[in-house]
Structure formats: C-alpha cells, structure tokens
Design a protein around this motif. Sequence first.
Motif, mmCIF file in Angstrom:
data_model
loop_
_atom_site.group_PDB
_atom_site.id
_atom_site.type_symbol
_atom_site.label_atom_id
_atom_site.label_comp_id
_atom_site.label_asym_id
_atom_site.label_seq_id
_atom_site.Cartn_x
_atom_site.Cartn_y
_atom_site.Cartn_z
ATOM 1 N N PRO A 13 59.499 -17.340 -14.661
ATOM 2 C CA PRO A 13 59.549 -16.840 -13.285
ATOM 3 C C PRO A 13 58.410 -17.407 -12.423
ATOM 4 O O PRO A 13 57.314 -17.685 -12.920
ATOM 5 C CB PRO A 13 59.392 -15.326 -13.442
ATOM 6 C CG PRO A 13 59.835 -15.050 -14.841
ATOM 7 C CD PRO A 13 59.428 -16.261 -15.636
ATOM 8 N N LYS A 14 58.698 -17.583 -11.135
ATOM 9 C CA LYS A 14 57.749 -18.175 -10.201
ATOM 10 C C LYS A 14 56.392 -17.469 -10.230
ATOM 11 O O LYS A 14 55.347 -18.127 -10.267
ATOM 12 C CB LYS A 14 58.321 -18.144 -8.779
ATOM 13 C CG LYS A 14 57.405 -18.744 -7.749
ATOM 14 C CD LYS A 14 58.006 -18.674 -6.360
ATOM 15 C CE LYS A 14 57.035 -19.248 -5.339
ATOM 16 N NZ LYS A 14 57.535 -19.136 -3.981
ATOM 17 N N GLU A 15 56.402 -16.128 -10.207
ATOM 18 C CA GLU A 15 55.119 -15.399 -10.179
ATOM 19 C C GLU A 15 54.297 -15.637 -11.450
ATOM 20 O O GLU A 15 53.064 -15.690 -11.400
ATOM 21 C CB GLU A 15 55.319 -13.901 -9.918
ATOM 22 C CG GLU A 15 56.276 -13.202 -10.847
ATOM 23 C CD GLU A 15 57.748 -13.296 -10.441
ATOM 24 O OE1 GLU A 15 58.560 -12.689 -11.145
ATOM 25 O OE2 GLU A 15 58.097 -13.964 -9.447
ATOM 26 N N VAL A 16 54.972 -15.829 -12.578
ATOM 27 C CA VAL A 16 54.264 -16.115 -13.834
ATOM 28 C C VAL A 16 53.710 -17.536 -13.788
ATOM 29 O O VAL A 16 52.550 -17.776 -14.141
ATOM 30 C CB VAL A 16 55.190 -15.917 -15.057
ATOM 31 C CG1 VAL A 16 54.496 -16.346 -16.344
ATOM 32 C CG2 VAL A 16 55.649 -14.468 -15.141
ATOM 33 N N ARG A 17 54.537 -18.498 -13.342
ATOM 34 C CA ARG A 17 54.078 -19.893 -13.216
ATOM 35 C C ARG A 17 52.859 -19.975 -12.321
ATOM 36 O O ARG A 17 51.878 -20.649 -12.648
ATOM 37 C CB ARG A 17 55.191 -20.781 -12.642
ATOM 38 C CG ARG A 17 56.357 -21.000 -13.563
ATOM 39 C CD ARG A 17 57.289 -22.093 -13.045
ATOM 40 N NE ARG A 17 57.591 -22.030 -11.625
ATOM 41 C CZ ARG A 17 58.674 -21.474 -11.097
ATOM 42 N NH1 ARG A 17 59.575 -20.892 -11.880
ATOM 43 N NH2 ARG A 17 58.879 -21.487 -9.788
ATOM 44 N N GLU A 18 52.925 -19.288 -11.193
ATOM 45 C CA GLU A 18 51.800 -19.327 -10.255
ATOM 46 C C GLU A 18 50.556 -18.677 -10.844
ATOM 47 O O GLU A 18 49.447 -19.198 -10.698
ATOM 48 C CB GLU A 18 52.195 -18.656 -8.940
ATOM 49 C CG GLU A 18 53.190 -19.467 -8.136
ATOM 50 C CD GLU A 18 53.678 -18.758 -6.880
ATOM 51 O OE1 GLU A 18 53.409 -17.544 -6.710
ATOM 52 O OE2 GLU A 18 54.337 -19.428 -6.056
ATOM 53 N N ALA A 19 50.727 -17.550 -11.506
ATOM 54 C CA ALA A 19 49.581 -16.846 -12.098
ATOM 55 C C ALA A 19 48.903 -17.690 -13.177
ATOM 56 O O ALA A 19 47.676 -17.668 -13.312
ATOM 57 C CB ALA A 19 50.028 -15.505 -12.679
ATOM 58 N N LEU A 20 49.710 -18.442 -13.934
ATOM 59 C CA LEU A 20 49.158 -19.271 -15.010
ATOM 60 C C LEU A 20 48.834 -20.693 -14.555
ATOM 61 O O LEU A 20 48.266 -21.472 -15.314
ATOM 62 C CB LEU A 20 50.141 -19.328 -16.186
ATOM 63 C CG LEU A 20 50.417 -18.004 -16.889
ATOM 64 C CD1 LEU A 20 51.460 -18.182 -17.982
ATOM 65 C CD2 LEU A 20 49.137 -17.419 -17.461
ATOM 66 N N GLY A 21 49.213 -21.022 -13.329
ATOM 67 C CA GLY A 21 48.960 -22.368 -12.819
ATOM 68 C C GLY A 21 49.822 -23.425 -13.482
ATOM 69 O O GLY A 21 49.417 -24.576 -13.605
ATOM 70 N N ILE A 22 51.013 -23.039 -13.928
ATOM 71 C CA ILE A 22 51.917 -23.965 -14.614
ATOM 72 C C ILE A 22 52.721 -24.747 -13.582
ATOM 73 O O ILE A 22 53.298 -24.175 -12.667
ATOM 74 C CB ILE A 22 52.859 -23.202 -15.563
ATOM 75 C CG1 ILE A 22 52.052 -22.543 -16.676
ATOM 76 C CG2 ILE A 22 53.934 -24.126 -16.134
ATOM 77 C CD1 ILE A 22 52.873 -21.623 -17.565
ATOM 78 N N LYS A 23 52.727 -26.068 -13.779
ATOM 79 C CA LYS A 23 53.487 -26.949 -12.897
ATOM 80 C C LYS A 23 54.447 -27.780 -13.747
ATOM 81 O O LYS A 23 54.265 -27.894 -14.964
ATOM 82 C CB LYS A 23 52.539 -27.860 -12.134
ATOM 83 C CG LYS A 23 51.627 -27.078 -11.191
ATOM 84 C CD LYS A 23 50.813 -27.999 -10.317
ATOM 85 C CE LYS A 23 49.952 -27.290 -9.318
ATOM 86 N NZ LYS A 23 49.350 -26.053 -9.666
#
Length: 82
Positions: A13-23
């Motif tokens: 999910p977008k919020e998880v990607r953003e929180a972890l800085g995953i690109k």
Amino acid sequence: MPVVTKKYQVTIPKEVREALGIKAGDEVVFVREGNRYVLMKLTDLLRELSEITKDIDETVEEVRQGLARGIERSLRELEGGE
C-alpha cells in the motif's frame, strides 16, 4: 486491504511504501521477529547490521584475552600451582 495473487504477490500500500521510503526497483527483505515478519528495505537492514556489529572487533579481542587468561590458569593448575 492487500490480497495475495495466484503468483503469491502483494501490492504494498502507498502509505506503507511512503513510510518505509520504498520506491520502484528497491530491494526489500522480510525479517523474522518471533512469530511475525517485518518488511524492510535491504539498505535499511544492512545499515542496522552495520550499526550492531560496529564494535565487534573489540568484542573479539576481549574474547581472545579471556581465553588466554583461562588457558594460563588451566596450565598453572596442571603444573600444581595457582
């Protein structure tokens, strides 16, 4: 809520990607913690491992010194002195 596909894939999910800085293109790992797994960027895991092991040389040297003292003590005991 993410769903596992037939190929056992999951969209992060977008919020998880953003929180972890995953690109896109980042390598991730699943780290076991007890009875659960934690998703981490590989670079973050390596950074943590580097921090944990930064003093390992001192620890190894302390172990060597302790072993040397134990061996010396054992040799003295074998020789009948102490």
